[in-house]
Design an enzyme around this catalytic site. Structure first.
Site, mmCIF file in Angstrom:
data_model
loop_
_atom_site.group_PDB
_atom_site.id
_atom_site.type_symbol
_atom_site.label_atom_id
_atom_site.label_comp_id
_atom_site.label_asym_id
_atom_site.label_seq_id
_atom_site.Cartn_x
_atom_site.Cartn_y
_atom_site.Cartn_z
ATOM 1 N N TRP B 346 81.067 44.315 10.346
ATOM 2 C CA TRP B 346 81.300 43.186 9.432
ATOM 3 C C TRP B 346 80.092 42.928 8.556
ATOM 4 C CZ3 TRP B 346 80.478 37.482 11.095
ATOM 5 C CH2 TRP B 346 79.362 37.380 11.919
ATOM 6 N N ASP B 347 78.942 43.512 8.963
ATOM 7 C CA ASP B 347 77.724 43.382 8.169
ATOM 8 C C ASP B 347 77.987 43.673 6.694
ATOM 9 O OD1 ASP B 347 77.282 44.031 10.904
ATOM 10 O OD2 ASP B 347 75.160 44.396 10.524
ATOM 11 N N GLU B 489 78.385 36.554 20.368
ATOM 12 C CA GLU B 489 78.803 37.629 21.283
ATOM 13 C C GLU B 489 78.357 37.425 22.726
ATOM 14 O OE1 GLU B 489 77.066 40.527 18.727
ATOM 15 O OE2 GLU B 489 79.003 41.340 18.118
ATOM 16 N N LYS B 606 74.478 33.070 20.288
ATOM 17 C CA LYS B 606 73.658 34.203 19.856
ATOM 18 C C LYS B 606 73.348 34.122 18.365
ATOM 19 C CE LYS B 606 73.839 39.276 19.780
ATOM 20 N NZ LYS B 606 74.712 40.442 19.983
ATOM 21 N N GLN B 607 74.346 33.845 17.586
ATOM 22 C CA GLN B 607 74.206 33.770 16.127
ATOM 23 C C GLN B 607 75.276 32.808 15.627
ATOM 24 O OE1 GLN B 607 75.173 37.576 14.255
ATOM 25 N NE2 GLN B 607 76.450 38.109 15.998
#
Lengths: 772, 772
Positions: B346-347, B489, B606-607
């Protein structure tokens, strides 16, 4: 005799290095090779260096990667053990190193290393020990001691299974499964790509502080194709941290497999890891003793112990690389490196087999049984080439494979054109060599069972091959053999190579004799083999072909022509090439001046061809012929094969050229043990190592297996006081002592032997002494 | 802002090192990566070192080794060039080194190195230059100068093609053919094992002494999987030996292939090798200029030039790793290392695409065309999982492949049990992300052709997937999405992840809008797509499902629950983990205290998950909601993904948390350029590098692509004086200047933009100036 390793004057079993030398690691990796005939490991150091070549092989586990030749896959490394002290990786090229010693015990294959490592002004004592077990074929054990001498230290250990190894870039193994069992045992399971041989490798570590088991569980570290056990311990000044690493490997082709590789590997290590390093080492020492050292004696009294070390080393290397499994054979470099891909050549029958026949006949039996199994592949090869019988592969891997030699070699270094490797196609004397090996074994052991079950069939199929291989020359009215490579591999596409033709003749003759003998003495076996091979027809063919095969006779100068054209070629001064060693790049000096096409047309010989023939069939030729051929060919021989020295040494000794004999003997010893740091890098030369034994026992000891029986006709070098050794002849151990004044022979049973055409009889337990 | 590389205050295009540091080579290998979107090389040094990681990749040449995930094969190394002076190999850790400088020119990708090497009391000057050509996609050129300063010297050069490289032990290539052409050109031909992609690599060397061409032919050196050209030259004191190495690579999937890889490679090099290093470098510099630097401007006036260097570096890395071929996409680490196997995540859509949409729309077009080609694989994945439409793979390799993520990851480091990698199965938001990328592109470019030919179909197939994916919860009477992984994640198998559900809702809504629009305005296309996708039925489903899909609303504290259970989990102090970097072993600090099962039950993220959602849909939520969620989630976020910093920076800037914004901006810059020597070792973080651009342009520059059009709402950091940049909107270049007092917008054509809910109109060539 200059060695490239250090030795100790009072220890016949030690080679080593007293200075760290990280720029020449590769040679020591091969010389200190640890193996037990099942698996073997190059002795890379525990910590990593730029030039290291981590190789581990299990015999017989061949795999073929795409268009490459089949080879032994390089297995995951289990030697690695990285030690980090206060955050700094211990390496010999970081910090300073004193009191360094690296040693190898030839008697049991134990490698040791010790030194003081100083970093940031603080000193640490390191000691390493490790071995591959001869008592437990799957087992490798390693022990490390670390002691901070000046201050406490945090010591981190990373040790594991590293599957990133390749065969020079070729990866045979799949990225397998990495597992932890019972919180302590790490395991990697993998398999080869094409041959689907499965492997499991398991490791267990025991950490002790001042002798007390820390009962530590590892922290796992997993990378691609790698599994490591990590440990971290705070160690006080002068405390000693000990790490014992138990590792094993199982393969799915193991004969002793009980369940599957993973379960067997884990179960064995669970059991073994309960035993101490010392206990397991003692087992190994005992196993080596029982399997090898007690079986036969070789004691050389000389001005120094280097001859004794060389022969001990040769026997160690031989046994460590010899399978105890007839589905496999000995590679030209054993398992000591990637060179020759683990393939078996004529080296086995023509160079190594005498040692086994005369000291460890069961091994000789199994090595020849491999050739019996190999009839499948050899028949296939003969059939593919339009011949009958069995044509043995020049390079053999699995017995059922036909030719395993690579087809394409390196490109020509000038034109860049890829060069075909012809040995697999036209170096055909291997088929006679195998038959010769069988007959030598039968002569020396009298093993009738093997003869009838396997041996005769091998020889007959080889003879059948030759009968179909010969070409009729209607102009000259004889059979001949064109387009071959003889032992002198400088010459390609030659006609009537002396060695090849004589050996083919001998094989056919031998086949005919066997048929005649069977017909008369063993009708049942005759019937069986007749149905299998067609003995009636074969006998006729062999008699006819052998009698009509051209074998080159000595010319007016008594020189036997090496081939149809050799004697017509120009001569050059070979001195320069005789005295040179292959360079760092493994290129022989002579190839810097001539390419193969040019060498084809020069009277220069790579290794004995006519001379080897004369050595093998000394009874067929007069002393004068042998001497004159020596005088003709020896000066033209470059010894560009390590197999060249030992036959020259033996022949020289036979001819009374004693200083030449000793010179060649020393060169044979120095092939691996010598000062050339570039030799052995890709593996030791097992055939040449066997050659050391051949020179000592067959040459100086004068022992020969002949048609007429055992021959003992010794003459030892001037610098030796005596040579004492034992051999086994027809199941009887014979002890022989040779000095400069006399030699004596003793045996438990009555035996006969020949010496200078006299037949001597030795009564049981009575020493027969013959003065010179 | 601390960098782990040296910079020059007056050069915005230079990073380097002023001291040799052979223990931290790996980071520089990635930072000084040389590539051109066709192929790319890690900048290992010419000479060999223990820790080096020689990697070279050609985009799109995926190969799958046995049971491993498909990946870009590591190709034979062409960088190697060994220099031996009077028999001694030049290495930075032999002898002594002074005046060392290693530099990298961000503007054209040229790497340089120079130093004085002293050995045995004699000094030699070394200079190195090299680049991957942006003008000739197959070409790599390297130049070396050696000058003995004290005495004459024999200088030996070995340079060639080394095919012993692997992907951490996995070998994708067969041992190919090594050839010499025209006595000067060495070539290696090889191919991948499974995908049968062929490669040819050719090299040519020109040696000059004091500028005079020596016209030297090489002596070949061939090893397994290696071909080298050897040269030996005697060089007098103060003479300069120059070696220019021309190398190229061709693959059988090249769009520009004329004949076959071998012929093309040789023909191109025969031509190219006639040009000088400087000429070829000038071409490259010009190509970079035209392709990238001239296309858009970013000028940061700050207290130092590090922000400028960081953005230049980011743009270099992006372009060097971006294919100019729609059959390929950008890997998460591009070609800068083996990490993530060259796979696309997805980056691309969520982090990299904005840069391309707003500055290089043709690249954005091709990156999305890749997803259109990828419909084949995405439909296959949906079908395999029992869904309809297109389910994009979490990890994408070839467009026709379905999921390419590895299935098994490392074993749990405590239990040793292999852990399944679930992202490929249940990290499903990627399908919405792709649709989002398409719509962003369409918004900003107005590219109707793409919309009708490809874009709408992608979005509709994504919407169709979601319609089939939703699960009906009969208790709650709504559709929901259970068992997924969201952007956080740490949490596996969650239900109703906020980001996932909102994005699914958005995708379905968007699909319905497209259908309605087509039906009304483009009956021909409607008909075509209806036949392909079934728009009638799909429309109904989308309307019904979207309206009945549960999307988590803000609770009483205005917090949007990250998933059904997150808010009920225990809280911990995350400070320790926020401020830590991954250790040498790539293990995040938090995993030393908790395993994934434990993290599953803690309020730690995580993000950004909810926060990313709020950033993307700022118009859908009140400022208060955004702020309260920031206050809730930001302290709980570890930023354990390098993708975490840039969205936080932008959102903080939006919220007026300017020092926080700048802090996160600096962290984004430092992911690769920072002092942590362990980051980038396995490759740079292309998504994070794009994030630097995102923070500068979308954050500080305030540019956003919204439903309503272009939004420009800048606010630059305190330490910056100004930010000047250009973007392309609907084919029109817009220049924007931002200072602390005002910002101005200028364009060749009339454009509109939104700022703080006002719509501004800019007349052609008139500067619109808005004061703060």
């Amino acid at each position: 005799m200059l060695f490239g390793v250090d030795t100790k004057p009072n220890d016949d079993w030690w080679i080593g290095r007293n200075e760290p030398d990280i720029h020449n690691l590769n040679k020591l990796e091969a010389l200190m090779f640890q193996g037990n005939g099942y698996f073997g490991i190059r002795s890379t150091l525990e910590e990593h260096y730029m030039e290291e070549k981590r190789d581990m092989f299990v015999l017989g586990t061949f795999d073929k990667y795409e268009n490459e030749a089949t080879e032994l896959p390089n297995l995951p490394d289990i030697v690695n053990l990285e030690i980090v002290i206060n955050g700094k990786v211990m390496k010999l090229n970081h910090g300073s190193v004193t009191q360094y010693q690296r040693g190898f015990n030839i008697k049991n294959g134990e490698m040791t290393r010790s030194f003081i490592w100083k970093y940031d002004g603080k000193a640490y004592r390191f000691k390493f020990w490790r071995f591959v077990s001869m008592a437990r074929r799957h087992l490798f054990v390693s022990k490390v001691e670390v002691a901070p001498l000046d201050d406490s230290a945090r010591i981190q250990i990373r040790s594991g299974i590293d599957g990133q190894q390749t065969n020079s870039g070729t990866q045979h193994l799949v990225d397998g499964t990495k597992r932890l069992f019972n919180a302590r045992f790490i395991q990697m399971q993998t398999r080869t790509q094409q041959s689907k041989v499965k492997f499991a490798l398991t490791e267990f570590h025991r950490l002790c502080l001042n002798g007390t088991d820390l009962n530590m569980n590892p922290r796992l570290k997993l990378n691609r194709r790698q599994i490591y056990a990590d440990y971290s311990v705070d160690v006080d000044k002068e405390q000693t941290l000990t790490i014992v690493k138990y590792a094993n490997i199982f393969s799915s082709i193991d004969k002793d497999l009980k369940d599957n590789v993973s379960k067997d590997s884990l179960a064995e290590l669970e059991q073994t890891s309960q035993l101490s390093y010392d206990k397991l080492l003692a087992e190994t020492t005992q196993a080596w003793d029982e399997k090898v050292w007690q079986k036969s004696l070789i004691k050389i009294s000389s001005h120094n112990n280097k001859p004794q070390i060389a022969i001990n080393f040769a026997r160690y290397q031989l046994l460590a690389n010899t399978p105890q499994d007839w589905r496999m054979n000995i590679g030209a470099k054993g398992m000591t490196g990637e060179g020759y891909k683990g393939h078996t050549f004529w080296d086995t029958e023509m160079f190594m087999l005498p040692y086994y026949i005369l000291t460890l006949p069961q091994y000789a039996h199994d090595l020849l049984k491999y050739r019996y199994l190999g009839l499948v592949g050899a028949k296939k090869k003969a059939h593919e080439n339009g011949y009958r019988g069995a044509q043995y592969p020049w390079e053999a891997a699995l017995p059922e494979d036909a030719e395993s030699a690579p087809i394409w070699g390196n490109a020509d270094i000038v034109t860049g054109k890829p060069m075909k490797i012809l040995s697999g196609f036209i170096e055909q004397h291997i088929t006679s060599d195998v038959a010769f090996g069988v007959m030598q074994y039968l002569q020396a052991t009298g093993d009738k069972t093997f003869a009838h079950e396997m041996g005769y069939e091998i020889v007959l199929q080889c003879a059948k091959f030759w009968a179909s291989r010969l070409e009729w020359n209607s102009q000259k009215n004889y059979y001949e053999i064109t387009d071959v490579i003889g032992p002198d591999e400088y010459k390609e596409h030659v006609s009537n190579d002396a060695y090849t033709n004589y050996m083919a003749h001998w094989t056919m003759k031998c086949g005919a004799d066997i048929i005649a003998d069977l017909r008369q003495n063993d009708p049942k076996d005759y019937k069986r083999l007749n149905e299998k091979i067609g003995l009636e027809e074969l006998y006729k063919a062999l008699i006819q072909r052998a009698s009509m095969l051209y074998v080159p006779s000595p010319n007016e100068q008594l020189v036997i022509p090496q081939d149809d054209n050799y004697l017509s070629y120009k001569k050059i001064d070979v001195t320069k090439y005789k005295n040179s060693e292959k360079d760092k790049e493994d290129v022989s000096e002579i190839f810097k001046d001539f390419d193969l096409k040019e060498l084809d047309k020069i009277q220069v010989t790579k290794q004995p061809d006519v001379l080897l023939l004369l050595l093998l069939f000394e009874d067929k030729f007069s002393k004068q012929i042998i001497k004159d051929n020596w005088d003709y060919y020896e000066p033209k021989t470059t010894h560009d094969s390590s197999l060249s020295y030992s036959p020259h040494a033996i022949l020289a000794n036979d001819l009374g050229l004693y200083s030449k004999a000793f010179e060649y003997y020393e060169k044979a010893c120095q092939v691996d043990l010598g000062t050339n740091q570039e030799s052995s890098v890709k593996g030791t030369h097992i055939g040449s190592l066997a050659g050391i034994w051949n020179v000592v026992i067959e040459g100086f000891g004068g022992v020969r297996i002949t048609d007429k029986g055992l021959r003992i006709q010794p003459h030892i070098p001037k610098s030796w006081q005596s040579l004492e050794f034992s051999i086994i002849w027809k199941n009887t151990k014979i002890n022989i002592f040779v000095s400069h004044k006399y030699f004596s022979v003793m045996s438990k049973k009555k035996i006969k032997f020949i010496c200078h055409d006299h037949i001597y009889q030795v009564e049981p337990d009575e020493k027969l002494l013959i003065e010179f």
